[in-house]
Design an enzyme around this catalytic site. Structure first.
Site, PDB file in Angstrom:
ATOM      1  N   VAL A 230       0.837  -1.198   0.000  1.00  9.57           N
ATOM      2  CA  VAL A 230       0.000   0.000   0.000  1.00  9.57           C
ATOM      3  C   VAL A 230       0.873   1.250   0.000  1.00  9.57           C
ATOM      4  O   VAL A 230       0.408   2.340   0.313  1.00  9.57           O
ATOM      5  CB  VAL A 230      -0.977   0.029   1.202  1.00  9.57           C
ATOM      6  CG1 VAL A 230      -2.010  -1.073   1.090  1.00  9.57           C
ATOM      7  CG2 VAL A 230      -0.214  -0.058   2.532  1.00  9.57           C
ATOM      8  N   ARG A 232       4.102   2.368  -2.573  1.00 10.78           N
ATOM      9  CA  ARG A 232       4.242   2.792  -3.963  1.00 10.78           C
ATOM     10  C   ARG A 232       4.658   1.570  -4.781  1.00 10.78           C
ATOM     11  O   ARG A 232       5.414   0.722  -4.320  1.00 10.78           O
ATOM     12  CB  ARG A 232       5.300   3.893  -4.107  1.00 10.78           C
ATOM     13  CG  ARG A 232       4.805   5.279  -3.715  1.00 10.78           C
ATOM     14  CD  ARG A 232       3.845   5.843  -4.761  1.00 10.78           C
ATOM     15  NE  ARG A 232       3.558   7.254  -4.580  1.00 10.78           N
ATOM     16  CZ  ARG A 232       2.499   7.722  -3.944  1.00 10.78           C
ATOM     17  NH1 ARG A 232       1.625   6.888  -3.404  1.00 10.78           N
ATOM     18  NH2 ARG A 232       2.302   9.027  -3.859  1.00 10.78           N
ATOM     19  N   ASP A 256      -2.044  -2.711  -4.122  1.00  3.72           N
ATOM     20  CA  ASP A 256      -2.885  -1.533  -4.349  1.00  3.72           C
ATOM     21  C   ASP A 256      -2.169  -0.503  -5.213  1.00  3.72           C
ATOM     22  O   ASP A 256      -2.793   0.447  -5.678  1.00  3.72           O
ATOM     23  CB  ASP A 256      -3.280  -0.912  -3.001  1.00  3.72           C
ATOM     24  CG  ASP A 256      -4.260   0.224  -3.141  1.00  3.72           C
ATOM     25  OD1 ASP A 256      -5.336   0.003  -3.731  1.00  3.72           O
ATOM     26  OD2 ASP A 256      -3.956   1.341  -2.686  1.00  3.72           O
ATOM     27  N   GLU A 261       0.498   2.875 -13.507  1.00  5.25           N
ATOM     28  CA  GLU A 261      -0.916   2.982 -13.149  1.00  5.25           C
ATOM     29  C   GLU A 261      -1.654   3.828 -14.176  1.00  5.25           C
ATOM     30  O   GLU A 261      -1.154   4.897 -14.554  1.00  5.25           O
ATOM     31  CB  GLU A 261      -1.060   3.600 -11.746  1.00  5.25           C
ATOM     32  CG  GLU A 261      -0.450   2.733 -10.661  1.00  5.25           C
ATOM     33  CD  GLU A 261      -0.585   3.329  -9.260  1.00  5.25           C
ATOM     34  OE1 GLU A 261      -1.232   4.393  -9.115  1.00  5.25           O
ATOM     35  OE2 GLU A 261      -0.059   2.725  -8.307  1.00  5.25           O
ATOM     36  N   HIS A 280      -5.236   1.582  -6.404  1.00  4.40           N
ATOM     37  CA  HIS A 280      -4.666   2.659  -5.604  1.00  4.40           C
ATOM     38  C   HIS A 280      -5.744   3.351  -4.756  1.00  4.40           C
ATOM     39  O   HIS A 280      -5.904   4.576  -4.793  1.00  4.40           O
ATOM     40  CB  HIS A 280      -3.960   3.687  -6.489  1.00  4.40           C
ATOM     41  CG  HIS A 280      -2.887   4.452  -5.787  1.00  4.40           C
ATOM     42  ND1 HIS A 280      -1.704   4.812  -6.373  1.00  4.40           N
ATOM     43  CD2 HIS A 280      -2.823   4.947  -4.510  1.00  4.40           C
ATOM     44  CE1 HIS A 280      -0.960   5.491  -5.516  1.00  4.40           C
ATOM     45  NE2 HIS A 280      -1.620   5.585  -4.376  1.00  4.40           N
TER      46      HIS A 280
END
Length: 327
Positions: A230, A232, A256, A261, A280
């Site tokens: 959680v 980067r 996440d 992304e 995210h």
């Protein structure tokens, strides 16, 4: 009070914009507009934080660069470019504290989902299949939380309350830590990885942490362990992780954040057994936007009154170290 404030946004305008406008001369800019509007600004509120726009728009003339940059997020890796970091006259602040509890609850939910195989249950439900099966417990399982800042500490407290054994990993070793009991430094990291049933990444992305979970770290993890990220995406060597998941050495992962992304549709992670992919969203909750703007407005008032700002980032380290700090 800054004479001219630029707010970098994407999509809908942030909340309380009218209040900001009453407190400062405010200009709103998209990422495309920022190169034209940032030069000459006294301050920048970056509502969008995962973007190269600030680096690409930063004025070549330091006299035209803002003296204060506030990131409406905990992570500030997008702002750690040389022109900003090397200028002692630029203060960088963030939204430290807003996401701590939300991220901790999310991690607990992910651990439960992995241990109880909720994704498998939902898939059987979708197929209308009745398949009773045993699941893991989390009580007395060992968790290594890599990153001992506010988010890591919140995660540790909640997991400990759920009956898990929690240890920390950070830049230096510590004993009798109030949140982790033991914090492992580089010298004992391998042994800590070998004992952990879950490894949770909650570290900021800096030059020192980029790629820290590489093939050697993954190989040092306990067989059958699970990785949760959680922090980067760039903390992890994604290719190496995919390999360790594919050969079954790791039981699973809950991710996440990712190197790219949105996660590309062709990524194997989407379909790998035991892997949970989320977009995210670990820190996103109802009321998040209001909390973010509250932190900024408090700092805006402090700035106007000449008082120390909250959440001043040590630009060399890439995260908040000590508070308060002269604004």
């Amino acid at each position: 009070m800054p004479d001219r404030l630029v707010v970098l946004y994407r999509g809908n305008l942030p909340p309380a914009t009218g209040l900001i406008e009453r407190l400062a001369d405010t200009v709103y800019a998209t990422e495309e507009e920022l190169p034209l509007l940032l030069p000459g600004a006294d301050a920048l509120l970056a509502w969008v934080t995962i973007t190269p726009a600030v680096r690409e728009s930063w004025p070549d003339d330091p006299q035209k660069a803002p003296r204060w940059v506030h990131a409406a997020a905990a992570g500030v890796d997008s702002f750690l470019f040389p022109a900003l970091v090397d200028d002692p006259g630029v203060t960088l602040t963030n939204a430290r504290g807003v996401y701590d509890r939300a991220a901790a609850e999310y991690v607990l939910g992910l651990i439960l989902a992995l241990a109880k195989d909720f994704p498998g249950t939902w898939e059987h439900q979708r197929r209308r299949e009745w398949r009773p099966r045993p699941s893991d417990t989390i009580t007395e399982r060992t968790v290594l939380v890599w990153g001992t800042g506010p988010v890591g500490r919140a995660i540790a407290g909640l997991l400990r309350a759920a009956g898990m054994r929690v240890r920390g990993a950070g830049r230096s070793a510590r004993t009798e830590h109030p949140d982790f009991t033991t914090v492992h430094g580089p010298a004992t990291l391998a042994s800590a990885l070998a004992e952990a049933d879950y490894v949770v990444l909650a570290a900021p992305l800096t030059k020192d942490t980029r790629g820290m979970v590489d093939a050697s770290v993954l190989a040092a993890m306990k067989p059958g362990a699970r990785l949760i990220n959680v922090g980067r995406g760039a903390l992890v060597d994604e290719k190496a992780l995919i390999g360790h998941l594919a050969d079954g050495r790791l039981a699973g992962a809950a991710l996440d954040v990712f190197n790219q992304e949105p996660l590309p549709v062709q990524s194997p992670l989407w379909d790998m057994p035991g892997v949970i992919v989320s977009p995210h969203t670990a820190g996103e909750t109802t009321g998040e936007r209001e909390a973010l703007i509250e932190v900024f407005l408090d700092n805006l008032t402090r700035h106007s009154e000449g008082r120390p700002l909250r959440n001043v980032v040590d630009k060399r380290r890439g995260y908040v170290v000590d508070e308060p700090h002269p604004g």
